[in-house]
Design an enzyme around this catalytic site. Structure first.
Site, PDB file in Angstrom:
ATOM      1  N   SER A 135      30.617  64.678 -18.568  1.00 53.75           N
ATOM      2  CA  SER A 135      29.246  64.733 -18.891  1.00 53.75           C
ATOM      3  C   SER A 135      28.924  66.298 -18.303  1.00 53.75           C
ATOM      4  CB  SER A 135      28.343  63.906 -18.227  1.00 53.75           C
ATOM      5  OG  SER A 135      27.254  64.279 -18.200  1.00 53.75           O
ATOM      6  N   TYR A 148      25.027  59.605 -11.066  1.00 53.22           N
ATOM      7  CA  TYR A 148      25.793  59.868 -12.374  1.00 53.22           C
ATOM      8  C   TYR A 148      26.613  60.753 -12.338  1.00 53.22           C
ATOM      9  CZ  TYR A 148      26.587  60.369 -17.234  1.00 53.22           C
ATOM     10  OH  TYR A 148      27.077  60.514 -18.509  1.00 53.22           O
TER      11      TYR A 148
HETATM   12  N1  LIG Z   1      24.912  60.237 -24.969  1.00 49.45           N
HETATM   13  C1  LIG Z   1      24.700  61.176 -24.111  1.00 49.45           C
HETATM   14  O1  LIG Z   1      23.910  62.066 -24.046  1.00 49.45           O
HETATM   15  C2  LIG Z   1      26.006  61.419 -23.133  1.00 49.45           C
HETATM   16  C3  LIG Z   1      26.159  62.937 -22.655  1.00 49.45           C
HETATM   17  C4  LIG Z   1      27.097  63.027 -21.858  1.00 49.45           C
HETATM   18  C5  LIG Z   1      28.127  62.090 -21.580  1.00 49.45           C
HETATM   19  N2  LIG Z   1      28.056  60.816 -22.145  1.00 49.45           N
HETATM   20  C6  LIG Z   1      28.881  59.934 -21.972  1.00 49.45           C
HETATM   21  O2  LIG Z   1      29.527  59.572 -23.326  1.00 49.45           O
HETATM   22  C7  LIG Z   1      30.141  58.194 -23.068  1.00 49.45           C
HETATM   23  C8  LIG Z   1      29.573  57.209 -24.089  1.00 49.45           C
HETATM   24  O3  LIG Z   1      28.321  57.284 -23.971  1.00 49.45           O
HETATM   25  P1  LIG Z   1      27.113  56.864 -25.250  1.00 49.45           P
HETATM   26  O4  LIG Z   1      26.415  58.201 -25.343  1.00 49.45           O
HETATM   27  O5  LIG Z   1      28.054  56.763 -26.627  1.00 49.45           O
HETATM   28  O6  LIG Z   1      26.410  55.608 -24.862  1.00 49.45           O
HETATM   29  P2  LIG Z   1      26.040  54.158 -25.524  1.00 49.45           P
HETATM   30  O7  LIG Z   1      25.708  54.339 -26.942  1.00 49.45           O
HETATM   31  O8  LIG Z   1      25.168  53.622 -24.456  1.00 49.45           O
HETATM   32  O9  LIG Z   1      27.602  53.393 -25.410  1.00 49.45           O
HETATM   33  C9  LIG Z   1      28.034  52.983 -24.246  1.00 49.45           C
HETATM   34  C10 LIG Z   1      29.492  52.204 -24.847  1.00 49.45           C
HETATM   35  O10 LIG Z   1      29.953  51.809 -23.468  1.00 49.45           O
HETATM   36  C11 LIG Z   1      30.273  50.488 -23.524  1.00 49.45           C
HETATM   37  N3  LIG Z   1      30.074  49.836 -22.039  1.00 49.45           N
HETATM   38  C12 LIG Z   1      28.961  49.823 -21.307  1.00 49.45           C
HETATM   39  N4  LIG Z   1      29.264  49.252 -20.250  1.00 49.45           N
HETATM   40  C13 LIG Z   1      30.572  48.438 -20.509  1.00 49.45           C
HETATM   41  C14 LIG Z   1      31.350  47.544 -19.709  1.00 49.45           C
HETATM   42  N5  LIG Z   1      30.931  47.179 -18.630  1.00 49.45           N
HETATM   43  N6  LIG Z   1      32.465  47.339 -20.415  1.00 49.45           N
HETATM   44  C15 LIG Z   1      32.927  47.372 -21.411  1.00 49.45           C
HETATM   45  N7  LIG Z   1      32.221  48.605 -22.434  1.00 49.45           N
HETATM   46  C16 LIG Z   1      30.956  48.843 -21.746  1.00 49.45           C
HETATM   47  C17 LIG Z   1      29.062  50.031 -24.410  1.00 49.45           C
HETATM   48  O11 LIG Z   1      29.512  48.892 -24.918  1.00 49.45           O
HETATM   49  P3  LIG Z   1      29.035  47.286 -24.585  1.00 49.45           P
HETATM   50  O12 LIG Z   1      27.414  47.289 -24.259  1.00 49.45           O
HETATM   51  O13 LIG Z   1      29.141  46.625 -26.143  1.00 49.45           O
HETATM   52  O14 LIG Z   1      30.070  46.765 -23.770  1.00 49.45           O
HETATM   53  C18 LIG Z   1      29.142  50.958 -25.580  1.00 49.45           C
HETATM   54  O15 LIG Z   1      30.064  50.860 -26.392  1.00 49.45           O
HETATM   55  C19 LIG Z   1      29.933  57.578 -21.716  1.00 49.45           C
HETATM   56  O16 LIG Z   1      30.888  57.638 -20.861  1.00 49.45           O
HETATM   57  C20 LIG Z   1      28.650  58.574 -21.269  1.00 49.45           C
HETATM   58  O17 LIG Z   1      28.427  58.769 -20.000  1.00 49.45           O
HETATM   59  C21 LIG Z   1      26.892  60.507 -23.028  1.00 49.45           C
END
Ligand SMILES: NC(=O)c1ccc[n+]([C@@H]2O[C@H](COP(=O)([O-])OP(=O)(O)OC[C@H]3O[C@@H](n4cnc5c(N)ncnc54)[C@H](OP(=O)(O)O)[C@@H]3O)[C@@H](O)[C@H]2O)c1
Length: 241
Positions: A135, A148
């Site tokens: 991140s 986080y």
């Molecule tokens: N969006 C941002 O601004 C941002 C910025 C920097 C980094 N990131 C990182 O990018 C990655 C993806 O995030 P995103 O933005 O795509 O968020 P998101 O839309 O909330 O997606 C999160 C994904 O993780 C899965 N997940 C959560 N808890 C889980 C568990 N206990 N077991 C299995 N799967 C789980 C969710 O699936 P289910 O709920 O179906 O399990 C979902 O597919 C994360 O690591 C996040 O920290 C995001």
């Protein structure tokens, strides 16, 4: 030759879903991992060669079983994208240790154990690529992001060390640093906010959010180049002192 295999955690939404789509278009068979079986089944129907593995990856025994199931199903694992994750917004003073422990299990221990399960498979195959999703918050000291961003900082340390350890096995471990990305991440973030908001209030404008498709392109770039760190924007790169 059959398609190479990529295991993507958090494939039911956002960055993971877009990555699964892009990898399929680029010739990979994708193991789709998350808790939401319905969403994964719907996505799998769209993605040629994909298969669904429902798992709560914060449960470390479930992680080990999931990797074993993926390996048994496809017979190989060429790429691992450790993407599942969750945010936790809280000032340090009010950060709840149990909540932080949960976030740490998901954002740090889970990718660690997934790497541990996949590395012997890749070593036997003679090569592999592991992408850990970090991140942009790890590059800053943002109020309310202590838990986080420190979890993701731990992931950075594990990744760079793993990279040095397994390079001899032709396994490339890379970090991708997304910035604000338009996904359900914010909605899914555990919120325990205090007085301050993480952006704003100090005259800074919030930069526009990236699309999940844009970040997926950067993940593909990391897989193809094997470089240690991919920042989704040039301006995020730490400047030399
Ligand atoms: N969006 C941002 O601004 C941002 C910025 C920097 C980094 N990131 C990182 O990018 C990655 C993806 O995030 P995103 O933005 O795509 O968020 P998101 O839309 O909330 O997606 C999160 C994904 O993780 C899965 N997940 C959560 N808890 C889980 C568990 N206990 N077991 C299995 N799967 C789980 C969710 O699936 P289910 O709920 O179906 O399990 C979902 O597919 C994360 O690591 C996040 O920290 C995001």
């Amino acid at each position: 030759m059959s398609r190479p295999v990529a295991l993507v955690t958090g494939a039911s939404s956002g960055i993971g879903l877009s990555t699964a789509r892009l990898l399929t278009l680029s010739g990979w068979s994708v193991a789709l991992v998350a808790r939401s079986a319905d969403k994964l089944q719907k996505l799998s129907a769209e993605l040629e060669g994909s298969a669904v593995f429902v798992a709560d990856v914060s449960e470390l025994a479930a992680v080990r079983k999931m990797v074993s199931d993926v390996h048994q199903h496809f017979g190989r694992i060429d790429v691992l994208v450790n993407n599942a994750g969750q945010g936790y917004d809280s000032p340090i003073e009010q950060t709840d240790p149990d909540t932080f422990r949960h976030v740490f299990e998901l954002d740090v221990m889970s990718p660690l154990v997934t790497m541990q399960a996949v590395i012997p498979i890749m070593r036997l195959q003679g090569s592999g690529s592991i992408i850990n999703i970090s991140s942009g918050t790890t590059l800053m000291a943002l109020p309310n992001m202590g838990a986080y961003s420190s979890a993701k900082r731990a992931l950075n340390g594990l990744s760079l060390t793993a990279r040095a350890e397994v390079a001899k096995d032709h396994i490339a471990v890379s970090l991708v640093y997304p910035f604000i990305t338009a996904t359900d991440f914010e909605k899914n973030t555990i919120k325990q906010l205090g007085q301050t908001e993480w952006f704003g209030g100090d005259g800074h404008e919030i930069p526009p959010a990236d699309t999940a498709e844009f970040v997926a392109e950067k993940i593909l770039e990391a897989i193809r180049t094997g470089v240690a760190e991919v920042y989704v924007h040039e301006w995020m790169k730490p400047k030399p002192e």
